[in-house]
Each structure stands twice: as C-alpha cells, then as structure tokens.
Motif scaffolding. Sequence first.
Motif, PDB file in Angstrom:
ATOM      1  N   PRO A 142       0.807  -1.231   0.000  1.00 55.57           N
ATOM      2  CA  PRO A 142       0.000   0.000   0.000  1.00 55.57           C
ATOM      3  C   PRO A 142       0.836   1.275   0.000  1.00 55.57           C
ATOM      4  O   PRO A 142       0.401   2.299  -0.540  1.00 55.57           O
ATOM      5  N   ASN A 143       2.028   1.221   0.571  1.00 53.99           N
ATOM      6  CA  ASN A 143       2.860   2.425   0.622  1.00 53.99           C
ATOM      7  C   ASN A 143       3.394   2.835  -0.750  1.00 53.99           C
ATOM      8  O   ASN A 143       3.881   3.952  -0.920  1.00 53.99           O
ATOM      9  N   ALA A 144       3.301   1.899  -1.718  1.00 58.25           N
ATOM     10  CA  ALA A 144       3.757   2.222  -3.078  1.00 58.25           C
ATOM     11  C   ALA A 144       2.704   3.014  -3.858  1.00 58.25           C
ATOM     12  O   ALA A 144       3.015   3.610  -4.891  1.00 58.25           O
ATOM     13  N   ILE A 145       1.473   3.043  -3.345  1.00 59.40           N
ATOM     14  CA  ILE A 145       0.373   3.707  -4.044  1.00 59.40           C
ATOM     15  C   ILE A 145       0.269   5.157  -3.560  1.00 59.40           C
ATOM     16  O   ILE A 145      -0.121   5.412  -2.427  1.00 59.40           O
ATOM     17  N   THR A 146       0.639   6.085  -4.400  1.00 60.20           N
ATOM     18  CA  THR A 146       0.633   7.497  -4.036  1.00 60.20           C
ATOM     19  C   THR A 146      -0.765   8.099  -4.230  1.00 60.20           C
ATOM     20  O   THR A 146      -1.588   7.542  -4.962  1.00 60.20           O
ATOM     21  N   PRO A 147      -1.068   9.230  -3.594  1.00 62.09           N
ATOM     22  CA  PRO A 147      -2.408   9.827  -3.692  1.00 62.09           C
ATOM     23  C   PRO A 147      -2.646  10.528  -5.027  1.00 62.09           C
ATOM     24  O   PRO A 147      -2.689  11.755  -5.112  1.00 62.09           O
ATOM     25  N   HIS A 148      -2.776   9.719  -6.068  1.00 59.66           N
ATOM     26  CA  HIS A 148      -3.088  10.227  -7.406  1.00 59.66           C
ATOM     27  C   HIS A 148      -4.388   9.581  -7.878  1.00 59.66           C
ATOM     28  O   HIS A 148      -4.441   8.361  -8.099  1.00 59.66           O
ATOM     29  N   ALA A 149      -5.433  10.363  -8.021  1.00 59.36           N
ATOM     30  CA  ALA A 149      -6.678   9.859  -8.594  1.00 59.36           C
ATOM     31  C   ALA A 149      -6.552   9.818 -10.111  1.00 59.36           C
ATOM     32  O   ALA A 149      -5.938  10.697 -10.722  1.00 59.36           O
ATOM     33  N   LEU A 150      -7.138   8.795 -10.728  1.00 60.29           N
ATOM     34  CA  LEU A 150      -7.054   8.620 -12.179  1.00 60.29           C
ATOM     35  C   LEU A 150      -8.447   8.651 -12.791  1.00 60.29           C
ATOM     36  O   LEU A 150      -9.332   7.884 -12.394  1.00 60.29           O
ATOM     37  N   PHE A 151      -8.642   9.542 -13.748  1.00 61.38           N
ATOM     38  CA  PHE A 151      -9.854   9.562 -14.555  1.00 61.38           C
ATOM     39  C   PHE A 151      -9.474   8.991 -15.922  1.00 61.38           C
ATOM     40  O   PHE A 151      -8.698   9.593 -16.660  1.00 61.38           O
ATOM     41  N   LEU A 152     -10.029   7.829 -16.257  1.00 57.38           N
ATOM     42  CA  LEU A 152      -9.564   7.065 -17.407  1.00 57.38           C
ATOM     43  C   LEU A 152     -10.479   7.206 -18.620  1.00 57.38           C
ATOM     44  O   LEU A 152     -11.706   7.253 -18.492  1.00 57.38           O
ATOM     45  N   SER A 153      -9.866   7.235 -19.790  1.00 55.94           N
ATOM     46  CA  SER A 153     -10.536   6.911 -21.042  1.00 55.94           C
ATOM     47  C   SER A 153     -10.006   5.532 -21.419  1.00 55.94           C
ATOM     48  O   SER A 153      -8.858   5.392 -21.868  1.00 55.94           O
ATOM     49  N   TYR A 154     -10.823   4.524 -21.199  1.00 54.82           N
ATOM     50  CA  TYR A 154     -10.359   3.140 -21.243  1.00 54.82           C
ATOM     51  C   TYR A 154     -10.947   2.429 -22.461  1.00 54.82           C
ATOM     52  O   TYR A 154     -12.168   2.336 -22.615  1.00 54.82           O
ATOM     53  N   TYR A 155     -10.061   1.917 -23.332  1.00 53.25           N
ATOM     54  CA  TYR A 155     -10.479   1.236 -24.550  1.00 53.25           C
ATOM     55  C   TYR A 155     -10.245  -0.261 -24.402  1.00 53.25           C
ATOM     56  O   TYR A 155      -9.105  -0.725 -24.422  1.00 53.25           O
ATOM     57  N   PRO A 156     -11.300  -1.044 -24.220  1.00 56.16           N
ATOM     58  CA  PRO A 156     -11.136  -2.494 -24.045  1.00 56.16           C
ATOM     59  C   PRO A 156     -10.682  -3.172 -25.329  1.00 56.16           C
ATOM     60  O   PRO A 156     -10.904  -2.656 -26.437  1.00 56.16           O
ATOM     61  N   SER A 157     -10.063  -4.323 -25.176  1.00 54.44           N
ATOM     62  CA  SER A 157      -9.501  -5.030 -26.326  1.00 54.44           C
ATOM     63  C   SER A 157     -10.572  -5.591 -27.254  1.00 54.44           C
ATOM     64  O   SER A 157     -10.308  -5.872 -28.417  1.00 54.44           O
ATOM     65  N   ASN A 158     -11.809  -5.761 -26.743  1.00 53.80           N
ATOM     66  CA  ASN A 158     -12.869  -6.322 -27.584  1.00 53.80           C
ATOM     67  C   ASN A 158     -13.580  -5.267 -28.415  1.00 53.80           C
ATOM     68  O   ASN A 158     -14.627  -5.519 -29.009  1.00 53.80           O
ATOM     69  N   GLY A 159     -13.021  -4.062 -28.464  1.00 55.13           N
ATOM     70  CA  GLY A 159     -13.615  -3.010 -29.268  1.00 55.13           C
ATOM     71  C   GLY A 159     -14.715  -2.269 -28.528  1.00 55.13           C
ATOM     72  O   GLY A 159     -14.890  -2.405 -27.326  1.00 55.13           O
ATOM     73  N   GLY A 160     -15.468  -1.502 -29.261  1.00 58.17           N
ATOM     74  CA  GLY A 160     -16.525  -0.715 -28.635  1.00 58.17           C
ATOM     75  C   GLY A 160     -16.002   0.640 -28.206  1.00 58.17           C
ATOM     76  O   GLY A 160     -14.826   0.968 -28.363  1.00 58.17           O
ATOM     77  N   GLY A 161     -16.878   1.428 -27.660  1.00 60.30           N
ATOM     78  CA  GLY A 161     -16.505   2.764 -27.239  1.00 60.30           C
ATOM     79  C   GLY A 161     -15.695   2.767 -25.959  1.00 60.30           C
ATOM     80  O   GLY A 161     -15.566   1.753 -25.263  1.00 60.30           O
ATOM     81  N   ALA A 162     -15.156   3.927 -25.647  1.00 60.22           N
ATOM     82  CA  ALA A 162     -14.341   4.074 -24.448  1.00 60.22           C
ATOM     83  C   ALA A 162     -15.204   4.026 -23.200  1.00 60.22           C
ATOM     84  O   ALA A 162     -16.329   4.520 -23.181  1.00 60.22           O
ATOM     85  N   LEU A 163     -14.656   3.409 -22.161  1.00 59.50           N
ATOM     86  CA  LEU A 163     -15.263   3.425 -20.837  1.00 59.50           C
ATOM     87  C   LEU A 163     -14.607   4.547 -20.030  1.00 59.50           C
ATOM     88  O   LEU A 163     -13.526   5.030 -20.381  1.00 59.50           O
ATOM     89  N   ASP A 164     -15.252   4.938 -18.943  1.00 56.07           N
ATOM     90  CA  ASP A 164     -14.701   6.037 -18.149  1.00 56.07           C
ATOM     91  C   ASP A 164     -14.615   5.688 -16.659  1.00 56.07           C
ATOM     92  O   ASP A 164     -15.190   6.394 -15.823  1.00 56.07           O
ATOM     93  N   PRO A 165     -13.911   4.621 -16.322  1.00 54.26           N
ATOM     94  CA  PRO A 165     -13.747   4.282 -14.902  1.00 54.26           C
ATOM     95  C   PRO A 165     -12.848   5.287 -14.183  1.00 54.26           C
ATOM     96  O   PRO A 165     -12.106   6.055 -14.820  1.00 54.26           O
ATOM     97  N   GLU A 166     -12.928   5.293 -12.868  1.00 57.29           N
ATOM     98  CA  GLU A 166     -12.127   6.185 -12.036  1.00 57.29           C
ATOM     99  C   GLU A 166     -11.426   5.370 -10.959  1.00 57.29           C
ATOM    100  O   GLU A 166     -11.959   4.366 -10.483  1.00 57.29           O
ATOM    101  N   VAL A 167     -10.228   5.804 -10.579  1.00 51.48           N
ATOM    102  CA  VAL A 167      -9.399   5.089  -9.601  1.00 51.48           C
ATOM    103  C   VAL A 167      -9.025   6.061  -8.488  1.00 51.48           C
ATOM    104  O   VAL A 167      -8.475   7.135  -8.752  1.00 51.48           O
TER     105      VAL A 167
END
Length: 424
Positions: free
Chosen positions: A271-296
């Motif tokens: 856990p100490n390796a994970i810094t406080p950076h939130a990620l807003f993703l434009s995520y393109y899955p390998s099976n095609g289709g439009g981008a997803l927008d998950p958040e971390v």
Amino acid sequence: MAMFSSSSFPPALSTRLTRTRTITICSNSSKPMAKRVVVCGGGVIGVCTAYFLAKKGVSVTIVEQSAVACAASGKAGGFLAFDWCDGSPVGSLARASFDLHRSLSEELNGVESYGYRPLTTLSVTVTESKPVSGALGLPDWVNGPVKSPSTIGTTQTTAQVQGRLSGGQAVRLFRAQAPGPAQVHPQLFTRKVLSTAVEKYGVEVLIGKLEEVRVEQGRVDSVVLEGGRVIEADSVVLAMGPWSGKFEMLSSVFRVYGTKAHSIVLEPKEPNAITPHALFLSYYPSNGGGALDPEVYPRPTGEVYLCGMSSQEEVPDDPDQVTSNPESIEVLKRVAKTVSSYLNEENAQVKAEQACFLPSTEDGVPVIGEIPGVKGCYVATGHSCWGILNGPATGSALAELIVDGVATSVDLSRFSPSRFSKRR
C-alpha cells in the motif's frame, strides 16, 4: 501519512446504529429545543442535515430503513472538487460545500478520522491491446499501457478557465490558488458526522421504515413507521436518495430515478507504493466498442477504490437488496490489473465487490426545499455523483431554511421542488 481502517469510527456507535431501537443521548446544550425535526434517510445528505440542525438547538431524530451510510454514501468514491461544477446549476453549492468540507475536517479531525486529504488528479488514456512504455508524468505504480497523461487537479491548483473575446479569439483566464481536489472516505465521513451529532448534540437515531408523513391542515404533524410507531414532528426532511421516487408524496411532484454504479475495493500488498493520485480514465477495451470512463481513487486506508460501469435500473425496495452485476465487476478488475501491476490478482486482494444507486432527477438538478402545499415538509435528493461533495452545504442550507426561514449560505431557489409543479 495517517493509516486507519473502516473500523476507525467508534465501535459503540456502530453497534447502536445497527440495532432496531432508538438511541437517545441528552444534548449538552442548555438551550430549549424550539423545533422537533425528523430526518428520513441515513445517508450523507440526511446526516449532514441532522448535524447542522442539531447545532442550531433543534431536537432531531434520524430514521433510516437499513443502516447508516449503507448505500451510495458508503460505496462512493469520496472525491471533492471546488470548481468542477462551475457553469452548472450546482456551481455555487459545490463551492460552498467544498469549503465546508475543509472546515469540518478541522472541526472533526478529518485527516485522522475519515481520511480527508488533498489529491492530485490525472486524466489518462488506457488501451488494453496496445502495450506502451511508461509515460512521463505518471506515478511509478501506474505502470500499465497508459498514455497521454494530463494533470487536471493538484494539491495546489491554479484554476484555468477557457473563454472567448468578442472577436472569437480564445483566451485563458487564470485564478490564482483555487483549491485543488480532495477526498474523504465517504462511509467514515458520514459516520463521523453522525457520531458527533449523537454524542455532542443529542441527535436520536432510529432504524425503521418510513410509511407515511401525516399532514394536518396543510402542515406536517408526524411520521408513521412500519409497525405503527408515530413520531410527532414540527418539520420533516425526506433525504432518501433514489428511494425518494418510491414515496408517493414526492413521486407525485417530481421524478427521481436511480443510476446503478459499480465499484470494487482492492487491498494491495504494497500500500505504501500507491501514491495519492486519482485517475480519470478513457479506457479502450480489447474487444472493441466505445471508451469506458472508470475512475481510480487510492485511499489513505491503504485501499484502492475503482468505480464505473453505470446503467439505469429499477431501484429495489430495500437498500440491502442491491447487488452487483458480475460482468461489470469483472470489467473493473480487468481495468485495475491493466492500469497497474500493483493491482492485479497476485498483488492485491479484492476487499469488496459492490453497487449502489445514485439519485438523479428529470432535469439533472438536485431537489432541495419545501414541498409545495405541505408546510414543514422538506426534501433533499437528486445529487447524482456529487452527493458526498454537496452533502455539507445542502445540510447547512436546509437547517437555515427550517430554523431561520431562509437559507443564507446558499441560494436554494434553483433547487426548489416547486419548479416541477410550475411545469404541470
């Protein structure tokens, strides 16, 4: 960095909140209780409303059907943004609430008790089928096929506004030192606010299902719970999230529907390796289709929270009946291991697979105010994905409206439920 777990809130309070009985603690205030208010809903909106009402000397009872922070208020990301809602109807509400979050953190020791902290926020693109070497500007733990990182918020942000001159030329205007994003652990935040309201201001909590709000001569008289218990009240606040749409007194005035959002909580081995950076993703899955927008969202608990995969579905009668869709959970797990080797199956344990319903209205704007034609009956719902952010200002403004007759901290006219009756 403060490290704590979801069991950090007082265990005695946790026990009391899950029993089917009332909890009564005498207020420390010697001032007479001028009003009796019943707040229906134990999520962040209801709890914040109860807190600010009780601070004003009101006798408050919270009625919650299942458990405090059992729905979206316990399963959200807890992301706070000062000016991300600028230009929308909730812009002023969000700014006021962001400031209230900061003052509440000082008042309630939020850094230690519920993980309040500034957060650097990045926008990145991820394509599953196209591995790339590490991009510049990313923390070390984000080591997957990530590209095009862009910083959209830092712990000391200078806000940027895009505008145009009269001739059409684009111009960027800068406001110095606008507060950058922050975060809280939403369940811990909600329960800390409640525990303070109970222990310091004498709020009463009752686990039970609301059946009816009784009205006499156009004014609230009492509420009736399943089983027949009657609680007298001078005012009632209905803060039931997406379940507001199942209550006829509200559904006859406006529509509230639920957007089902999925999330997982991971517990990395490092856990100490994970810094406080939130990620807003434009995520393109390998099976095609439009981008997803998950958040971390990394949390100071050592956990990492991922959310996304939303859909509009029917809200069940009981919050305990909300279940996650296996396909959506699997997508989030795939996102996690694609973004970071620290979050794959070998290096992180899945602590929770969950879903919740976010309350939305037909015009996309929260409903906050007195119900037309029913004196003393107030509603607060429809905050969608910004419920945790806007909880404090909503609660504070409602308390002002109920006790003082007018909300001075935030102009609530834009959120009034009367706007729907005008359309009919």
